[in-house]
Design an enzyme around this catalytic site. Sequence first.
Site, PDB file in Angstrom:
ATOM      1  N   HIS A 171      24.897  55.903  -5.281  1.00  0.00           N
ATOM      2  CA  HIS A 171      23.891  54.831  -5.248  1.00  0.00           C
ATOM      3  C   HIS A 171      23.732  54.104  -6.592  1.00  0.00           C
ATOM      4  CE1 HIS A 171      21.668  56.365  -1.395  1.00  0.00           C
ATOM      5  NE2 HIS A 171      22.996  56.375  -1.269  1.00  0.00           N
ATOM      6  N   TYR A 274       9.239  46.926  -1.888  1.00  0.00           N
ATOM      7  CA  TYR A 274       9.928  46.958  -0.599  1.00  0.00           C
ATOM      8  C   TYR A 274       9.989  48.350   0.030  1.00  0.00           C
ATOM      9  CZ  TYR A 274      10.460  42.093  -1.243  1.00  0.00           C
ATOM     10  OH  TYR A 274      10.148  40.763  -1.390  1.00  0.00           O
ATOM     11  N   TYR A 285      19.572  62.224   6.809  1.00  0.00           N
ATOM     12  CA  TYR A 285      20.825  62.537   7.488  1.00  0.00           C
ATOM     13  C   TYR A 285      20.695  63.785   8.356  1.00  0.00           C
ATOM     14  CZ  TYR A 285      22.823  58.990   4.474  1.00  0.00           C
ATOM     15  OH  TYR A 285      23.078  57.797   3.842  1.00  0.00           O
TER      16      TYR A 285
END
Length: 393
Positions: A171, A274, A285
């Site tokens: 990431h 956000y 996951y």
Amino acid sequence: MYRSAFMALAILTAGGAAAQGFNQAPPNAPDQTPAFDGQTRAPVLSDTPLSRQVIADGLDHPWGMAQMPDGAWLVTEKPGRLRIIAADGSLGEPIAGLPKVDARGQGGLLDVAIANDFAETRRVWVSFAQPREGGKTATAVATGILSADGRQLQEMNVIWQQQPAWKSTKHYGSRLVLDGEGGLFVTTGERSDPEPRVYAQNVRATLGKVVRIDPISGAAMGDPGVAEALPEIWSWGHRNIQGAALGPQGELWTIEHGPKGGDELNRPQAGRNYGWPRVTYGVEYSGQPVGEGVTQLEGTEQPVYYWDPVIAPGGMAFYEGEMFSDWQGDLLIGGLRAGAVVRLQMQDGRVTGEARHVQGIGRVRDVAVADDGAIMVLTDAANGALIRLTPSK
């Protein structure tokens, strides 16, 4: 409620073969509901047959691209190489002068951008995973001048470094967008692991952020609207933004990876939150909720659009050109998991339809619109390619 809307859409579009495709897949989070109509699973648009021309192959996991005035393309490769692909498809040798990159995991050499006055200045920017002390890494941005012969980057300076660095190889973000008003937007990731991901909500860190900096000096040009925030921050609460582009009115749009579900299209505005990891339309996951499993929270912004299941978005571009006259203002997105170019029909800042083009082409890492209106894609593979898409005759 969500399932009912989903089934209704399937029935309404059942006349087309596409209706049996991507909008038929069950969501990972079936109990979540969109905040407004059209926020997910927009009506399926008819596919458009496209011709494919491989301009160059043999690329090692290409990541980003920028077209130069002479029609050639600067293309990054994840292991740390920047190459020129000439208009005739010939592949240049790796350009010298790049900073050292950490290419483990999702790291490496990431995006590339060129100055609007590149023909005169030959200025280039790159983003990359930077090795830091103690085995840590972080996203960084450097800029320099491409030599006249195209063989090396000169006067290279690292102008921005993500803080804090972390022992993670995931990431990093990261797209570079010159905003046309003297600033450079840089998108970042929150490094994925449970410990660093919370920094996406920390305005004293640049994990999970959009930042805005001076493109030459790296000086802060953000607008966080919060006194204690780092001045380069533009928006926060992002997971892993790997797509960004200016819209038709010059406004910034981004697209980020969700977890299992919850890929998001956003229009980040200065000083807005956000949500991640407090708010998401995805699940872990493992299938467990992220945090409290919240999809809406006061003080956070809703995505313009989201996907569940994911498309795993790469780069993006708004279409403006002559080859696809009906696509003006549509958004083109690289689909890694989707294995397609995802097209969103846009109207008044909302998504009104979705199509998947050239399905099966491979993991589409980046999308760009060439000067002549053709659509260019990079496929993310050990034998990756730069491919030109045009209307089928």
